[in-house]
Design a protein around this motif. Structure first.
Motif, mmCIF file in Angstrom:
data_model
loop_
_atom_site.group_PDB
_atom_site.id
_atom_site.type_symbol
_atom_site.label_atom_id
_atom_site.label_comp_id
_atom_site.label_asym_id
_atom_site.label_seq_id
_atom_site.Cartn_x
_atom_site.Cartn_y
_atom_site.Cartn_z
ATOM 1 N N UNK B 6 1.011 -1.114 -0.075
ATOM 2 C CA UNK B 6 0.152 0.129 -0.039
ATOM 3 C C UNK B 6 0.772 1.208 -0.084
ATOM 4 N N UNK B 7 1.789 1.172 0.552
ATOM 5 C CA UNK B 7 2.807 2.344 0.777
ATOM 6 C C UNK B 7 3.801 2.439 -0.239
ATOM 7 N N UNK B 8 4.153 1.327 -0.883
ATOM 8 C CA UNK B 8 5.234 1.333 -1.799
ATOM 9 C C UNK B 8 6.595 1.210 -1.078
ATOM 10 N N UNK B 9 6.504 1.012 0.119
ATOM 11 C CA UNK B 9 8.095 0.926 0.839
ATOM 12 C C UNK B 9 8.310 -0.694 0.893
ATOM 13 N N UNK B 10 9.742 -0.777 0.545
ATOM 14 C CA UNK B 10 10.244 -2.124 0.534
ATOM 15 C C UNK B 10 11.405 -2.275 1.553
ATOM 16 N N UNK B 11 11.695 -3.666 1.964
ATOM 17 C CA UNK B 11 12.700 -3.732 2.999
ATOM 18 C C UNK B 11 14.224 -3.571 2.345
ATOM 19 N N UNK B 12 14.908 -3.177 3.421
ATOM 20 C CA UNK B 12 16.443 -2.873 3.042
ATOM 21 C C UNK B 12 17.287 -3.635 2.170
ATOM 22 N N UNK B 13 16.724 -4.894 2.220
ATOM 23 C CA UNK B 13 17.520 -5.921 1.203
ATOM 24 C C UNK B 13 17.155 -5.505 -0.101
ATOM 25 N N UNK B 14 16.082 -4.928 -0.322
ATOM 26 C CA UNK B 14 15.628 -4.619 -1.807
ATOM 27 C C UNK B 14 16.407 -3.366 -2.266
ATOM 28 N N UNK B 15 17.643 -3.256 -2.377
ATOM 29 C CA UNK B 15 18.313 -1.999 -2.437
ATOM 30 C C UNK B 15 18.652 -1.800 -4.071
ATOM 31 N N UNK B 16 18.606 -2.693 -4.981
ATOM 32 C CA UNK B 16 18.855 -2.356 -6.454
ATOM 33 C C UNK B 16 18.236 -1.288 -6.959
ATOM 34 N N UNK B 17 17.010 -1.276 -6.586
ATOM 35 C CA UNK B 17 16.299 0.131 -7.224
ATOM 36 C C UNK B 17 16.585 1.207 -6.447
#
Lengths: 163, 151
Positions: B6-17
């Motif tokens: 819903x917020x578009x937030x991702x966990x820190x591991x997803x850092x490629x983007x």
């Protein structure tokens, strides 16, 4: 009476920054800024504008994404001389390559996802502001952002399987 | 559907983007590019012309007939190589069209037959032969007689 010149001076930099981050090329950014301002000028002739910053960000994003797609079709990847905050030429080159890959990937996204993603990260709008700018619900903004990030992640990995 | 979606937030591991976003944000525009763009945009905005018409107008003026006006009324053309290439191609194309049109007009005038009794006109004069009246037998006989006499 709206002072058009002062609007250009006040909000033009916002349009420039948004377009520049998406395009990374001065000539393309100049074109997009001029097109954006003329679009805004025409809209202003038809209706009152309450939020010039939001409008110019939205128009600049739209125009910049169109230009990214045209660039993609023409298979042209214009480059500016290296200029960044990093002092290391090698890391600057790597950063630029990464930014270019992201731009190419954004050009492949569907309209709404590309717009939401660009407004969020390059236009620096919040989700409610994006919702207002695009006339969609905040939930739809969140969903579009989620999908956009997931697709971009996949595309960036495909372009750089080693990373 | 979770909160992340819903917020578009991702966990820190997803850092490629995120790394790519940071790279794009860190890429600085060349010095003065923003100011030049805003100055040019303000000038164009005052003219209120659509961008395509501005380009055409500038190219027509730049053909040389009103070259001075290009610099006094309109902002100078941008100096990036791509817009200059477009500018040169458009100008050369306009010049070629003008030359071809002038050539066609010249050929048309050149081949135009001169009217008897008319004024001096451009182009070569087409030979206008007198009509021979074949019924005038005396003339023919006279001519033959002269030829035979010469023999």
């Amino acid at each position: 009476v709206t002072n058009w010149s002062s609007i250009v001076r006040t909000y033009g930099p916002v349009a420039f920054d948004t377009a520049w981050r998406l395009l990374g090329h001065v000539a393309d950014t100049e074109d997009v800024v001029q097109e954006t301002l003329l679009d805004a000028f025409r809209m202003h002739a038809r209706e009152d504008i309450d939020n010039w910053g939001g409008l110019l960000r939205r128009l600049a994003t739209r125009r910049a994404i169109d230009r990214l797609r045209r660039r993609q079709k023409a298979e042209v990847a214009p480059h500016e001389p290296l200029a960044g905050v990093s002092d290391q030429p090698e890391s600057m080159a790597i950063e630029r390559e990464l930014a270019d890959r992201l731009r190419r990937a954004i050009a492949e996204l569907p309209d709404r996802e590309a717009s939401v993603f660009s407004l969020r990260y390059f236009g620096e709008l919040t989700n409610p502001e994006i919702a207002e700018a695009l006339s969609i619900s905040p939930t739809a903004v969140g969903v579009a952002l989620h999908k956009a990030r997931a697709k971009l992640k996949r595309m960036l990995k495909v372009e750089n399987p080693a990373g | 559907m979770n909160d992340q979606r819903l917020t578009g937030q991702f966990d820190p591991a997803d850092d490629e983007v995120d790394r790519a976003i940071r790279a794009a944000l860190n890429q600085a525009a060349p010095d003065g590019a923003r100011e030049r763009t805003i100055d040019a945009a303000a000038a164009w905005a005052q003219l209120g012309l659509p961008r395509r018409r501005q380009r055409v107008l500038r190219n027509v003026l730049a053909l040389g007939f009103l070259g001075e006006l290009t610099h006094t009324v309109l902002p100078p053309p941008r100096t990036n190589s791509r817009s200059q290439t477009t500018w040169i191609v458009t100008s050369v194309a306009a010049l070629l069209i003008a030359i071809v049109a002038a050539g066609v007009a010249f050929v048309a005038l050149w081949n135009r037959p001169m009217q008897p009794g008319g004024g001096v006109e451009l182009g070569k004069q087409k030979a206008v032969y007198p009509k021979i009246d074949t019924a005038d037998r005396n003339l023919s006989e006279h001519d033959l007689g002269e030829v035979e006499a010469q023999r």
